[in-house]
Motif scaffolding. Sequence first.
Motif, PDB file in Angstrom:
ATOM      1  N   HIS A   1       0.824  -1.204   0.000  1.00  0.00           N
ATOM      2  CA  HIS A   1       0.000   0.000   0.000  1.00  0.00           C
ATOM      3  C   HIS A   1       0.858   1.255   0.000  1.00  0.00           C
ATOM      4  O   HIS A   1       0.483   2.264  -0.595  1.00  0.00           O
ATOM      5  N   LEU A   2       2.021   1.185   0.681  1.00  0.00           N
ATOM      6  CA  LEU A   2       2.883   2.367   0.713  1.00  0.00           C
ATOM      7  C   LEU A   2       3.292   2.766  -0.701  1.00  0.00           C
ATOM      8  O   LEU A   2       3.382   3.949  -1.017  1.00  0.00           O
ATOM      9  N   LEU A   3       3.533   1.775  -1.537  1.00  0.00           N
ATOM     10  CA  LEU A   3       3.954   2.101  -2.890  1.00  0.00           C
ATOM     11  C   LEU A   3       2.859   2.865  -3.627  1.00  0.00           C
ATOM     12  O   LEU A   3       3.110   3.906  -4.222  1.00  0.00           O
ATOM     13  N   ILE A   4       1.628   2.361  -3.558  1.00  0.00           N
ATOM     14  CA  ILE A   4       0.562   3.019  -4.304  1.00  0.00           C
ATOM     15  C   ILE A   4       0.227   4.368  -3.698  1.00  0.00           C
ATOM     16  O   ILE A   4      -0.035   5.334  -4.400  1.00  0.00           O
ATOM     17  N   VAL A   5       0.288   4.429  -2.357  1.00  0.00           N
ATOM     18  CA  VAL A   5      -0.022   5.702  -1.704  1.00  0.00           C
ATOM     19  C   VAL A   5       0.960   6.781  -2.167  1.00  0.00           C
ATOM     20  O   VAL A   5       0.612   7.941  -2.304  1.00  0.00           O
ATOM     21  N   GLY A   6       2.191   6.370  -2.455  1.00  0.00           N
ATOM     22  CA  GLY A   6       3.146   7.340  -2.970  1.00  0.00           C
ATOM     23  C   GLY A   6       3.076   7.492  -4.472  1.00  0.00           C
ATOM     24  O   GLY A   6       3.310   8.576  -5.010  1.00  0.00           O
ATOM     25  N   ALA A   7       2.730   6.405  -5.167  1.00  0.00           N
ATOM     26  CA  ALA A   7       2.822   6.432  -6.624  1.00  0.00           C
ATOM     27  C   ALA A   7       1.660   7.174  -7.275  1.00  0.00           C
ATOM     28  O   ALA A   7       1.846   7.823  -8.301  1.00  0.00           O
TER      29      ALA A   7
END
Lengths: 404, 185
Positions: A123-129
Amino acid sequence: MTDVTVLNEVEKDGGGTQEILLNLGPQHPSTHGVLRLVLELKGEYVARTDPHIGYLHRGTEKLAEDFTYTQIIPLTDRLDYLCPPSTNQAFVIAVEKLLGIEAPERAQYIRVMMTELSRISGHLLIVGALPMDVGAMTVMLYTMREREMVMDLLEMICGARMHTSFCRVGGVREDLPEGFAERIREFCDIFPQRISDYERLVARNRVFLQRTRGIAVITPEDAIDLGLSGPNLRASGVDWDIRRDCPYEIYDRLDFNVIVMEGGDCYDRWKCRIDEMRESTRIIEQCMRDMPEGPFLADEPTVSFPVDKELLKCSMETQIHHFELSAYGFKVPAGEIYSCVEAPKGELGFYIISDGSEKPFRMKVRAPSFVNLQALQGASNMDYLADVVAMLGSIDPVLAEVDK
Amino acid sequence: MGVPLYCTKIAKRFGREVEHEGHSHGMHVFAAPPSVVVDLCRFLKDDPELRFNFLSDICGVDRYPQTPRFEVVYHLYSIPLKWRLRIKCRVDDPPRVSSVVGVWKTANWHEREAYDMYGIVFDGHPDLRRIYMWEEFEGYPMRKDFPLRGYKDTYNPFGEEKTETSSSSLSDDQDNNSSQPGEKR
């Protein structure tokens, strides 16, 4: 990289627009991997989207038919490479059900804790991406900082940052290392504050809101019809989470909320993941609190590897046992199973047909990203090319999982 | 555990056309002939007491050298009632089934995948193209008689040599879907 084909030139009164066929990808930052979108554009409007996938097709299912069950575990790592523990878990649960065994409680706690850690990492990746896709670069830098912490924790458990392969049929590979409890406590203490920081950065940013609010709306009926699952489905207002509705492992003992949004737009899909990370942190805390002492691998000599590594060095029988399991695998009773878990991307199912041998007769992976990606053709209010990019970022496909 | 409602309802509506194959690992299995699959799916989805509104998965299975050779397996889920069931549709070579895209939109890519990997043709599918492999690819890679490493060509020096029979059956297969590539090996 990007081909442009002019379909026909329309001369309308007052300028007119060209109809063009645009190839977005397969190598393009906004496609999150190797996805190729063939877009039919009328000016800046998108008339038709045609996703072309398969650039990462490795034939996992075909390979699995030639591998023993233990050998398949590393293959499942490579499906959703952002959160391998959950794919490992989904696979071993299916095999365990076929064998009729259950992992010891401690192993289940470890698995669930690792799955939730990986959920945070995914989720961290998408939240940043997603903000990065729509022009807000900063969040990505911060989410990567916390993702590094998760990676360090995973590395501490199993020695690998990404491809963990930590689950085994009947439990996990090793016990948790010494000093892990303090490290994860530290993480759980600071992480909720960090989530609020991400929110503060973009959640009320006008540009971000304009690019995501009300864009690419999927109604609950459409979402179910399109087969969406996981956060994408819950963002559309469908209250369904496999962890709660059909609990596996120890999820029925944990207290967590299922995050449901209403709008079904890009912003809600993003927000849903933000809130899910908070719940995951709570789950990790509960796991660490309630985790019992005890064995981490089931006492099933035909299935599980010898636990005592010292014995392996001096006992002939243990060595033979280890060798036989590694070289020939174990037999799984004939039968069919479909078993699914709530992976970070949605319903991850394994359909395994066993013919009684050491290798599956057929293994089908119900990859959530594969199904979710279809929603590109089913969302409304996705008129501009820029909206397609926001939509793609918000449904969070992992192309390795799409292509299997 | 009693017999779930959907078992009795299916038996009542379809009689002996749809066979109940028992219960395995928490899921009831039904076998339906290709002619009634779409009706069965629509019934399960639309019946107000069943509401199997979520199609989890469609997958092909190759039982070579058994006959009937292929199976199309549907996994259904009812979100409001939390039921899961499996429908199996056994089809002979050449495999042809009616498409369920009209019932669930999500079936679109699942069926394209089954077509790509097994050559199962879904009648009535709006856009039946290969999904993973490229358009010019010959053969269906997930079939049991397709070699694990593929066939040898310029890009694949480690593949198996094409024998006369396998290559002819492959080229037949490109021309019309009615050939039986597996039978000649």
